[in-house]
Scaffold this motif. Structure first.
Motif, PDB file in Angstrom:
ATOM      1  N   MET A 300     154.185  89.443  25.820  1.00  0.00           N
ATOM      2  CA  MET A 300     155.502  89.049  25.317  1.00  0.00           C
ATOM      3  C   MET A 300     156.247  90.148  24.569  1.00  0.00           C
ATOM      4  N   LYS A 301     155.736  91.373  24.581  1.00  0.00           N
ATOM      5  CA  LYS A 301     156.371  92.442  23.821  1.00  0.00           C
ATOM      6  C   LYS A 301     157.777  92.786  24.338  1.00  0.00           C
ATOM      7  N   ASP A 302     158.009  92.654  25.658  1.00  0.00           N
ATOM      8  CA  ASP A 302     159.293  93.104  26.200  1.00  0.00           C
ATOM      9  C   ASP A 302     160.167  91.972  26.736  1.00  0.00           C
ATOM     10  N   VAL A 303     159.874  90.719  26.353  1.00  0.00           N
ATOM     11  CA  VAL A 303     160.722  89.621  26.818  1.00  0.00           C
ATOM     12  C   VAL A 303     161.970  89.528  25.937  1.00  0.00           C
ATOM     13  N   ASP A 304     163.022  88.928  26.473  1.00  0.00           N
ATOM     14  CA  ASP A 304     164.264  88.787  25.714  1.00  0.00           C
ATOM     15  C   ASP A 304     164.172  87.718  24.626  1.00  0.00           C
ATOM     16  N   GLY A 310     159.479  89.074  18.893  1.00  0.00           N
ATOM     17  CA  GLY A 310     159.439  89.468  17.481  1.00  0.00           C
ATOM     18  C   GLY A 310     158.018  89.534  16.952  1.00  0.00           C
ATOM     19  N   PRO A 311     157.270  88.406  16.963  1.00  0.00           N
ATOM     20  CA  PRO A 311     155.876  88.449  16.506  1.00  0.00           C
ATOM     21  C   PRO A 311     155.004  89.376  17.345  1.00  0.00           C
ATOM     22  N   ALA A 312     155.289  89.479  18.660  1.00  0.00           N
ATOM     23  CA  ALA A 312     154.454  90.319  19.524  1.00  0.00           C
ATOM     24  C   ALA A 312     154.530  91.780  19.129  1.00  0.00           C
ATOM     25  N   ASN A 313     155.647  92.207  18.563  1.00  0.00           N
ATOM     26  CA  ASN A 313     155.826  93.605  18.183  1.00  0.00           C
ATOM     27  C   ASN A 313     155.642  93.842  16.687  1.00  0.00           C
ATOM     28  N   ALA A 314     155.453  92.782  15.926  1.00  0.00           N
ATOM     29  CA  ALA A 314     155.323  92.922  14.479  1.00  0.00           C
ATOM     30  C   ALA A 314     153.864  93.157  14.096  1.00  0.00           C
ATOM     31  N   PRO A 315     153.612  93.996  13.082  1.00  0.00           N
ATOM     32  CA  PRO A 315     152.238  94.156  12.594  1.00  0.00           C
ATOM     33  C   PRO A 315     151.694  92.811  12.117  1.00  0.00           C
ATOM     34  N   GLY A 396     152.312  79.388  20.609  1.00  0.00           N
ATOM     35  CA  GLY A 396     152.445  79.690  19.190  1.00  0.00           C
ATOM     36  C   GLY A 396     152.801  81.152  19.041  1.00  0.00           C
ATOM     37  N   ALA A 397     153.809  81.449  18.226  1.00  0.00           N
ATOM     38  CA  ALA A 397     154.247  82.830  18.018  1.00  0.00           C
ATOM     39  C   ALA A 397     154.707  82.994  16.573  1.00  0.00           C
TER      40      ALA A 397
END
Length: 595
Positions: A300-304, A310-315, A396-397
């Motif tokens: 999910m890092k590059d989905v719109d 957001g959570p996929a790219n957040a620490p 869940g995200a």
């Protein structure tokens, strides 16, 4: 005064005269013959009062529920067709010769066989509540568990040693209950959260194998499996490694279940903490529920859809899916109810996809979020979850803790629901396991400093000692929990016995040598005198008894429990004390008590 218990009267006593003592559970007048179900802690027996003995019969006519009675009579067979297979005494009855009211009773506030009592009523009138057969059974089971624990540990060479109830306040993860000293002005004892430090001292003292069934006290938020005072089966050993400690304590629990319930527990899987969190979002997973997480963070890092990306790219963020086989049958109302449920655990919402036709890609899916996911993400969701036609996939995200708590709770709720049981998502069995390799440290709620996951005396895994200097978050502990049906029933660790390792832990926790001396000086001093390698485990007796009894709350296996607000409705504790008592303790209330 009596010859046997009411509940033990059986065919073996046919023709014999018995003397019984107990309480009138129920009185029935059948047109000239009075029947009294006489109850004691072992069960009930039917007593028959004939009018042939006028004095006795007049007494029987005045008997009411909960009268305390003495009965002398002859054991005879029940008439054909009136047997009760649920009672030990079900094939016999006692023909009453003598009846004495030892003490009458006022009308009870409730019927003892009423199954719809509120907990408030039960705890307010706890003495009567404890007379109910279900509660008598629970407490007798608890007693048998404690006896079998003692027998097993005695056979294994463990020594029962008492440790103090009035001790020093030390940080152990929860708030202490403090006891002011009358003799030493301005100072306080603390009630022990556990005997942790003292059992380590006993190992240094050379007792080798210690145990204790003891009260512990923690001033923490309460729920069904917590009490401000609870009973712990505390165990500590010297010269054993973590595998050996697990083996001996697992054998103890197996023995207790065999002797107290006649039940053989199945094989214990052993999984790591990391695996438990990855698959179930919980370090105490209920393996009876046949649902698992699917990791989607990288997908999910590059989905719109910012809710996912957001959570996929957040620490510290995480995105997971929970596939529910057959969940496509759920109505929108049921999905909305689950959405509200996960909000209890900090989730902002609950995304979902219904799989109508997995072979058609996005065209075979029903969901308001599908339009926000690119084809590759959709393909990977279907492939990784293994979703089939008719399934429902929840997502869940958020921060990893929120996702783990919310979707982990959702997993259990769905599995235990009527839907989950009817669709084979729940297996009704005993499901024990060990969870091992816990992290040594975790960040506090503010995310500003490391705290000990268990306690600061837990030993790191061999080879992880230097990680405490360079990467505390990667340091694993020689710690282990025993889990049963989604409840942590016991946990422990190998302890630190070398001063240089203990210093590294304190450094990681930002505990200065001066603070360590003040808080733990007596233990640190003792460890200097040839402390042996040692470790142990503590079990929650209340939790074990609750599971074995099939009860909903540990309050159902504790004689005089507190409410979820830490109150005793029976005695009215906690209560105000008079000004004289406070003066003796050198205490002045900032907000004076009401008159």
């Amino acid at each position: 005064m009596r010859t046997t218990y009411c509940g033990l009267v059986s065919e073996a006593l046919l023709g014999q005269t018995v003397t019984l003592m107990g309480w009138a559970h129920r009185r029935r007048d059948h047109g000239g013959v009075i029947f009294v179900d006489l109850r004691d802690r072992e069960g009930m027996v039917q007593v028959v009062c004939d009018p042939d003995r006028p004095d006795m019969f007049r007494t029987a006519e005045g008997v009411r529920n909960e009268f305390c009675l003495k009965v002398v009579g002859k054991v005879r067979p029940r008439p054909a067709g009136t047997e009760n297979a649920n009672l030990t005494s079900g094939k016999v009855e006692v023909l009453c010769h003598e009846l004495e009211v030892l003490n009458p009773s006022v009308t009870p506030p409730f019927q003892l066989d009423d199954d719809n009592l509120s907990e408030t009523v039960r705890l307010t009138h706890r003495v009567l509540d404890l007379r109910r057969p279900a509660m008598q059974k629970n407490l007798m089971l608890r007693y048998r568990v404690a006896i079998e624990v003692r027998k097993f540990l005695d056979e294994q060479g463990f020594v029962d040693v008492e440790t103090p109830m009035l001790t020093k306040s030390t940080p152990e993860g929860a708030r202490d209950y403090l006891v002011p000293s009358r003799v030493h002005d301005g100072t306080f004892f603390a009630l022990p959260q556990s005997p942790q430090l003292f059992k380590q001292l006993l190992m240094v003292a050379g007792f080798d194998r210690y145990y204790q069934i003891t009260k512990c006290f923690r001033d923490e938020d309460l729920r069904a499996d917590r009490q401000p005072e609870f009973t712990q089966i505390d165990i500590e050993t010297s010269f054993l490694g973590e595998d050996e400690i697990r083996a001996i304590t697992e054998a103890m629990i197996r023995t207790v279940f065999r002797k107290a319930l006649g039940l053989e527990l199945p094989v214990y899987p052993v999984i790591t903490y990391a695996e438990a969190m990855a698959r179930y979002g919980s370090d105490k997973p209920d393996l009876r529920v046949k649902l698992e997480f699917t990791e989607l963070t990288s997908v999910m890092k590059d989905v719109d859809f910012k809710v996912f990306s957001g959570p996929a790219n957040a620490p510290g963020g995480r995105v997971v899916a929970l596939r529910v086989p057959g969940g496509g049958e759920m109505s929108r109302g049921e999905i909305d109810a689950y959405t509200e449920f996960v909000k209890i655990y900090g989730a902002k919402g609950l995304a979902w996809i219904k799989v109508n036709d997995a072979g058609k890609g996005r065209d075979g899916l029903q969901s308001p979020i599908v339009k926000n996911l690119h084809d590759s993400a959709i393909e990977q969701v279907i492939a990784r979850t293994g979703a089939r036609n008719g399934d429902l996939v929840f997502f869940g995200a958020d921060k990893a803790k929120v996702v783990n708590d919310a979707i982990g709770a959702l997993r259990v709720k769905i599995g235990h629901s009527e839907f989950g049981r009817s669709h084979g998502l729940f297996e009704d069995r005993w499901a024990p396991l060990w969870v091992v390799d816990f992290p040594m440290f975790e960040y506090d709620e503010e995310g500003t400093r490391w705290t000990a996951v268990h306690h600061p005396f837990t030993s790191p895994k061999d080879g992880h000692e230097n990680l405490m200097d360079t990467d505390p978050g990667a340091c694993l502990a020689k710690a282990y929990d025993m889990v049963l049906n989604g409840w942590e029933i016991g946990g422990g660790s190998v302890r630190i016995h070398r001063a240089e390792v203990q210093r590294k832990v304190f450094d990681a926790l930002k505990i200065s040598p001066e603070d360590a001396k003040v808080k733990f000086g007596f233990l640190l001093d003792a460890l200097q005198y040839g402390a042996p390698p040692h470790g142990g485990l503590a079990f929650g007796l209340d939790r074990i008894a609750t599971l074995m009894a099939g009860a909903d709350s540990i309050r159902d296996v504790i004689a005089f429990p507190k409410t979820q607000r830490a109150q005793c409705l029976l005695t009215g504790a906690p209560s105000h004390v008079d000004e004289g008592q406070l003066r003796e303790l050198h205490i002045r209330l900032r907000n004076p008590q009401p008159a």
